[in-house]
Design a protein around this motif. Structure first.
Motif, PDB file in Angstrom:
ATOM      1  N   LEU A 127       6.071   7.040   8.000  1.00 51.14           N
ATOM      2  CA  LEU A 127       5.455   8.184   7.587  1.00 51.14           C
ATOM      3  C   LEU A 127       4.285   8.444   8.604  1.00 51.14           C
ATOM      4  O   LEU A 127       3.895   9.716   8.849  1.00 51.14           O
ATOM      5  CB  LEU A 127       4.608   7.842   6.113  1.00 51.14           C
ATOM      6  N   ILE A 128       3.773   7.549   9.280  1.00 53.23           N
ATOM      7  CA  ILE A 128       2.756   7.998  10.296  1.00 53.23           C
ATOM      8  C   ILE A 128       3.555   8.874  11.547  1.00 53.23           C
ATOM      9  O   ILE A 128       3.069   9.721  12.052  1.00 53.23           O
ATOM     10  CB  ILE A 128       2.083   6.843  11.113  1.00 53.23           C
ATOM     11  N   ALA A 129       4.732   8.401  11.746  1.00 54.40           N
ATOM     12  CA  ALA A 129       5.711   8.939  12.708  1.00 54.40           C
ATOM     13  C   ALA A 129       5.904  10.346  12.345  1.00 54.40           C
ATOM     14  O   ALA A 129       6.397  11.201  12.980  1.00 54.40           O
ATOM     15  CB  ALA A 129       6.672   8.291  13.093  1.00 54.40           C
ATOM     16  N   GLU A 130       5.947  10.518  11.025  1.00 53.75           N
ATOM     17  CA  GLU A 130       6.178  11.947  10.409  1.00 53.75           C
ATOM     18  C   GLU A 130       5.074  13.012  10.423  1.00 53.75           C
ATOM     19  O   GLU A 130       5.244  14.015  10.189  1.00 53.75           O
ATOM     20  CB  GLU A 130       6.799  11.807   8.945  1.00 53.75           C
ATOM     21  N   GLY A 131       3.934  12.239  10.815  1.00 56.46           N
ATOM     22  CA  GLY A 131       2.691  13.183  10.907  1.00 56.46           C
ATOM     23  C   GLY A 131       1.616  12.911   9.775  1.00 56.46           C
ATOM     24  O   GLY A 131       0.474  13.488   9.913  1.00 56.46           O
ATOM     25  N   ALA A 132       1.733  11.560   8.924  1.00 60.09           N
ATOM     26  CA  ALA A 132       0.831  11.230   8.133  1.00 60.09           C
ATOM     27  C   ALA A 132      -0.704  10.735   8.838  1.00 60.09           C
ATOM     28  O   ALA A 132      -0.286   9.933   9.732  1.00 60.09           O
ATOM     29  CB  ALA A 132       1.220  10.184   7.103  1.00 60.09           C
ATOM     30  N   VAL A 133      -1.735  11.135   8.516  1.00 59.13           N
ATOM     31  CA  VAL A 133      -2.935  10.824   9.128  1.00 59.13           C
ATOM     32  C   VAL A 133      -3.795  10.020   8.136  1.00 59.13           C
ATOM     33  O   VAL A 133      -4.417   8.938   8.425  1.00 59.13           O
ATOM     34  CB  VAL A 133      -3.759  12.079   9.681  1.00 59.13           C
ATOM     35  N   ASP A 134      -3.753  10.328   6.642  1.00 62.26           N
ATOM     36  CA  ASP A 134      -4.584   9.825   5.892  1.00 62.26           C
ATOM     37  C   ASP A 134      -3.474   9.215   4.734  1.00 62.26           C
ATOM     38  O   ASP A 134      -2.697   9.771   4.119  1.00 62.26           O
ATOM     39  CB  ASP A 134      -5.522  10.431   5.034  1.00 62.26           C
ATOM     40  N   LEU A 135      -3.680   7.765   4.676  1.00 62.82           N
ATOM     41  CA  LEU A 135      -2.687   7.182   3.680  1.00 62.82           C
ATOM     42  C   LEU A 135      -3.429   6.220   2.847  1.00 62.82           C
ATOM     43  O   LEU A 135      -4.059   5.473   3.353  1.00 62.82           O
ATOM     44  CB  LEU A 135      -1.561   6.513   4.319  1.00 62.82           C
ATOM     45  N   ILE A 136      -2.986   6.071   1.565  1.00 63.73           N
ATOM     46  CA  ILE A 136      -3.507   4.826   0.599  1.00 63.73           C
ATOM     47  C   ILE A 136      -2.273   4.099   0.241  1.00 63.73           C
ATOM     48  O   ILE A 136      -1.238   4.719  -0.152  1.00 63.73           O
ATOM     49  CB  ILE A 136      -4.049   5.438  -0.615  1.00 63.73           C
ATOM     50  N   VAL A 137      -2.281   2.972   0.365  1.00 63.28           N
ATOM     51  CA  VAL A 137      -1.189   2.014   0.027  1.00 63.28           C
ATOM     52  C   VAL A 137      -1.687   1.031  -0.843  1.00 63.28           C
ATOM     53  O   VAL A 137      -2.455   0.062  -0.693  1.00 63.28           O
ATOM     54  CB  VAL A 137      -0.737   1.322   1.503  1.00 63.28           C
ATOM     55  N   PRO A 138      -1.068   1.331  -2.357  1.00 64.94           N
ATOM     56  CA  PRO A 138      -1.338   0.338  -3.307  1.00 64.94           C
ATOM     57  C   PRO A 138      -1.157  -0.967  -3.241  1.00 64.94           C
ATOM     58  O   PRO A 138       0.191  -0.999  -3.093  1.00 64.94           O
ATOM     59  CB  PRO A 138      -1.308   1.389  -4.418  1.00 64.94           C
ATOM     60  N   GLY A 139      -1.581  -2.052  -3.830  1.00 66.63           N
ATOM     61  CA  GLY A 139      -0.863  -3.213  -4.003  1.00 66.63           C
ATOM     62  C   GLY A 139      -0.452  -3.307  -5.709  1.00 66.63           C
ATOM     63  O   GLY A 139      -0.428  -2.161  -6.065  1.00 66.63           O
ATOM     64  N   VAL A 140       0.078  -4.574  -5.902  1.00 63.64           N
ATOM     65  CA  VAL A 140       0.829  -4.523  -7.160  1.00 63.64           C
ATOM     66  C   VAL A 140      -0.441  -5.056  -8.273  1.00 63.64           C
ATOM     67  O   VAL A 140      -1.240  -5.548  -8.014  1.00 63.64           O
ATOM     68  CB  VAL A 140       1.768  -5.652  -7.252  1.00 63.64           C
ATOM     69  N   MET A 141       0.053  -4.852  -9.484  1.00 63.58           N
ATOM     70  CA  MET A 141      -0.729  -5.164 -10.723  1.00 63.58           C
ATOM     71  C   MET A 141      -0.822  -6.756 -11.012  1.00 63.58           C
ATOM     72  O   MET A 141       0.249  -7.398 -10.682  1.00 63.58           O
ATOM     73  CB  MET A 141      -0.594  -4.151 -11.868  1.00 63.58           C
ATOM     74  N   PRO A 142      -1.725  -7.264 -11.554  1.00 63.93           N
ATOM     75  CA  PRO A 142      -1.392  -8.517 -12.099  1.00 63.93           C
ATOM     76  C   PRO A 142      -0.392  -8.842 -13.062  1.00 63.93           C
ATOM     77  O   PRO A 142      -0.570  -8.631 -14.312  1.00 63.93           O
ATOM     78  CB  PRO A 142      -2.949  -8.997 -12.613  1.00 63.93           C
ATOM     79  N   THR A 143       0.708  -9.409 -12.699  1.00 64.63           N
ATOM     80  CA  THR A 143       2.038  -9.500 -13.467  1.00 64.63           C
ATOM     81  C   THR A 143       1.621 -10.396 -14.759  1.00 64.63           C
ATOM     82  O   THR A 143       2.242  -9.948 -15.596  1.00 64.63           O
ATOM     83  CB  THR A 143       3.041 -10.239 -12.474  1.00 64.63           C
ATOM     84  N   GLY A 144       0.930 -11.312 -14.640  1.00 65.88           N
ATOM     85  CA  GLY A 144       0.759 -12.221 -15.663  1.00 65.88           C
ATOM     86  C   GLY A 144      -0.049 -11.657 -17.035  1.00 65.88           C
ATOM     87  O   GLY A 144      -0.189 -12.371 -18.081  1.00 65.88           O
ATOM     88  N   CYS A 145      -0.729 -10.395 -16.851  1.00 60.26           N
ATOM     89  CA  CYS A 145      -1.211  -9.594 -17.763  1.00 60.26           C
ATOM     90  C   CYS A 145      -0.604  -8.972 -18.600  1.00 60.26           C
ATOM     91  O   CYS A 145      -1.062  -8.318 -19.562  1.00 60.26           O
ATOM     92  CB  CYS A 145      -2.532  -9.044 -17.293  1.00 60.26           C
ATOM     93  N   PHE A 146       0.899  -8.713 -18.412  1.00 58.74           N
ATOM     94  CA  PHE A 146       1.515  -7.549 -18.954  1.00 58.74           C
ATOM     95  C   PHE A 146       2.357  -8.142 -19.980  1.00 58.74           C
ATOM     96  O   PHE A 146       3.041  -9.174 -20.060  1.00 58.74           O
ATOM     97  CB  PHE A 146       2.442  -6.784 -17.967  1.00 58.74           C
ATOM     98  N   PRO A 147       2.414  -7.481 -21.255  1.00 61.47           N
ATOM     99  CA  PRO A 147       3.052  -8.007 -22.526  1.00 61.47           C
ATOM    100  C   PRO A 147       4.650  -8.178 -22.316  1.00 61.47           C
ATOM    101  O   PRO A 147       5.137  -9.175 -22.719  1.00 61.47           O
ATOM    102  CB  PRO A 147       2.744  -6.848 -23.528  1.00 61.47           C
TER     103      PRO A 147
END
Length: 378
Positions: free
Chosen positions: A211-231
Motif C-alpha cells: 500500500l505504501i508503494a501505491e501511495g499510502a502515507v498515513d496507515l493504521i494497522v490494527p492487532g487482533v482482539m483477545p481470543t480468550g474473551c469471546f463467547p
C-alpha cells in the motif's frame, strides 16, 4: 507478561483514557479527504452480500444492523463499525463497499470482506486446511481490488493523485483472526496456530509495504482482539479452572496467544518505520479495549458479567452464561437480541457491538488505544 503486570498497565491506560478522547473531540473533521479500509468481518460493510445474499448467511438478517441502520447491511454488528465511526469523526460519508456497483468513490472505499485472511488460500490448502478457511478475499486480493479501482479514485495528473493519497487514511486490518481460526476450528490447537504466526505477521507487513508503494502515507494497522474473551471460544473449549481469569472469565492461554501476535506485529511495524521515514505507520489496539470492557465495564456503560453475547441463545447448561449456541447463532431461529445492545460489548459472540466499536474508534483517534493517536494535538 504476567497477569499482575498486565492489570497494572491497563489501570494506567484506563486512567488516561477518560480525558484524552474528550480532549480531542471535534478536531478530526476535515483531516482526510478519503479513507481506504481493508480487513475481515470486523470491517466488512457489505462486500460479502454485494452480489446477492447467500441463503445461509445469518449476518444478512435482522437483528444485525438494528441499532443504527434499522436493517441488515452486511455488517457483522448491530450497527456501525470502527471504520464507520472514523468516517463520521472525519466528517466523511460512510465508505461504500468496493464491490457495490455505481458507488460514489469520491471519499474512498471499503475493501474488507467477511472471512478474509492475511495469507492466501494455497497456504491453507498446503496444510490440509482448505476446507475450513472461508477466504473470500485475502489481504493481497483486497489490495488488487484497490489497484483495479484507482482510476475511479484519482484519474488526474500523477502529482494530484499523489496528493490525494497523501491526504487519505489507510486502515489495514484487523488481519490474522481468520488465519488462526483455520487450525483452531480444525481442532489442531494453539501449538499449531503458533506455527502460522511468523507467516501471518510477514503477510501483514508485505501488505503494508504494497500500500505504501501505491501511495499510502498515513496507515493504521490494527492487532487482533483477545481470543480468550469471546463467547464462541468459551463455548467451544473446556479448560481447567485455573485457565480462566478470576476477574474477566477469559481463557488465559488464548489471550496470551493474541498478545504475542500483537507484540510481533508491533515489532514488524517498528522495522518498517525507518525504511519509510516519510510515512506514518500507527498500531491500532483492539486487545486492550476489549480487556478493559471486561475488567472495567462500568466505565463504558456495559454490564458487569462473564463474556456474554448480546444476540444469541444459551448453549449447554454449564455454558449458558455466554449466550452462544452454534446451532442457534444470532440471526438464526432460536436466537434473540438483548433489549439494549449498548450494555454489551460482544454482539454475537464473535463480533462487537456498535457501542464497543465506538469506544475503540475514539481510542484510535485521540488515544490511548493506538501507539500514537491518529489525530495529533497541536
Amino acid at each position: 507478561m504476567g497477569g499482575c503486570a498486565v492489570l497494572a498497565v491497563l489501570a494506567l491506560v484506563l486512567a488516561a483514557a477518560a480525558g484524552s478522547a474528550d480532549a480531542g473531540k471535534g478536531v478530526a473533521k476535515g483531516k482526510y479527504r478519503a479513507l481506504f479500509n481493508f480487513g475481515d468481518s470486523l470491517a466488512d460493510a457489505g462486500n460479502l452480500i454485494a452480489n446477492g445474499v447467500p441463503e445461509i448467511l445469518a449476518t444478512a438478517r435482522l437483528p444485525y444492523g438494528q441499532t443504527y441502520f434499522g436493517k441488515p447491511t452486511g455488517r457483522c454488528s448491530d450497527g456501525r463499525l470502527v471504520i464507520d465511526h472514523l468516517a463520521q469523526e472525519f466528517g466523511l460519508p460512510l465508505l461504500p463497499p468496493s464491490k457495490l456497483n455505481r458507488s460514489d468513490l469520491t471519499h474512498g472505499a471499503n475493501f474488507a470482506i467477511t472471512g478474509a485472511t492475511a495469507l492466501d488460500t494455497p497456504y491453507f490448502e498446503a496444510r490440509g486446511l482448505g476446507a475450513v478457511v472461508w477466504n473470500s478475499g485475502a489481504l493481497m486480493t483486497q489490495i488488487q481490488w484497490f489497484r483495479d479501482l484507482k482510476p475511479f479514485f484519482c484519474n488526474s495528473t500523477k502529482e494530484e493523485c499523489k496528493e490525494f493519497y497523501a491526504n487519505s487514511l489507510f486502515v489495514v486490518g484487523e488481519f490474522g483472526g481468520n488465519d488462526y481460526n483455520a487450525p483452531l476450528f480444525a481442532g489442531k490447537g494453539l501449538t499449531e496456530a503458533y506455527k502460522f504466526m511468523p507467516d501471518v505477521i510477514q503477510g501483514i507487513s508485505d501488505g503494508v509495504e504494497a500500500l505504501i508503494a501505491e501511495g499510502a502515507v498515513d496507515l493504521i494497522v490494527p492487532g487482533v482482539m483477545p481470543t480468550g474473551c469471546f463467547p464462541v471460544y468459551l463455548n467451544m473449549l473446556d479448560m481447567p479452572a485455573h485457565e480462566y481469569g478470576s476477574r474477566s472469565g477469559c481463557i488465559r492461554q488464548y489471550n496470551t496467544f493474541s498478545w504475542v501476535h500483537n507484540a510481533h506485529l508491533k515489532s514488524a511495524l517498528e522495522k518498517l518505520r525507518p525504511k519509510y521515514p516519510n510515512v506514518r505507520i500507527i498500531y491500532g489496539d483492539y486487545y486492550t479495549p476489549v480487556v478493559q470492557f471486561m475488567l472495567h465495564p462500568e466505565k463504558f456503560g456495559f454490564y458487569k458479567q462473564l463474556p456474554r453475547a448480546c444476540c444469541g441463545a444459551p448453549g449447554s447448561v454449564a455454558k449458558a452464561a455466554y449466550n452462544f449456541n452454534v446451532t442457534a447463532k444470532c440471526g438464526e431461529p432460536g436466537a434473540t437480541a438483548c433489549a439494549d445492545p449498548t450494555t454489551h460489548w460482544s454482539w454475537d459472540g464473535i463480533h462487537l457491538t456498535e457501542a464497543a466499536y465506538g469506544h475503540i474508534a475514539k481510542g484510535w483517534l485521540y488515544g490511548p488505544f493506538a501507539d500514537q493517536p491518529i489525530v495529533q494535538s497541536s
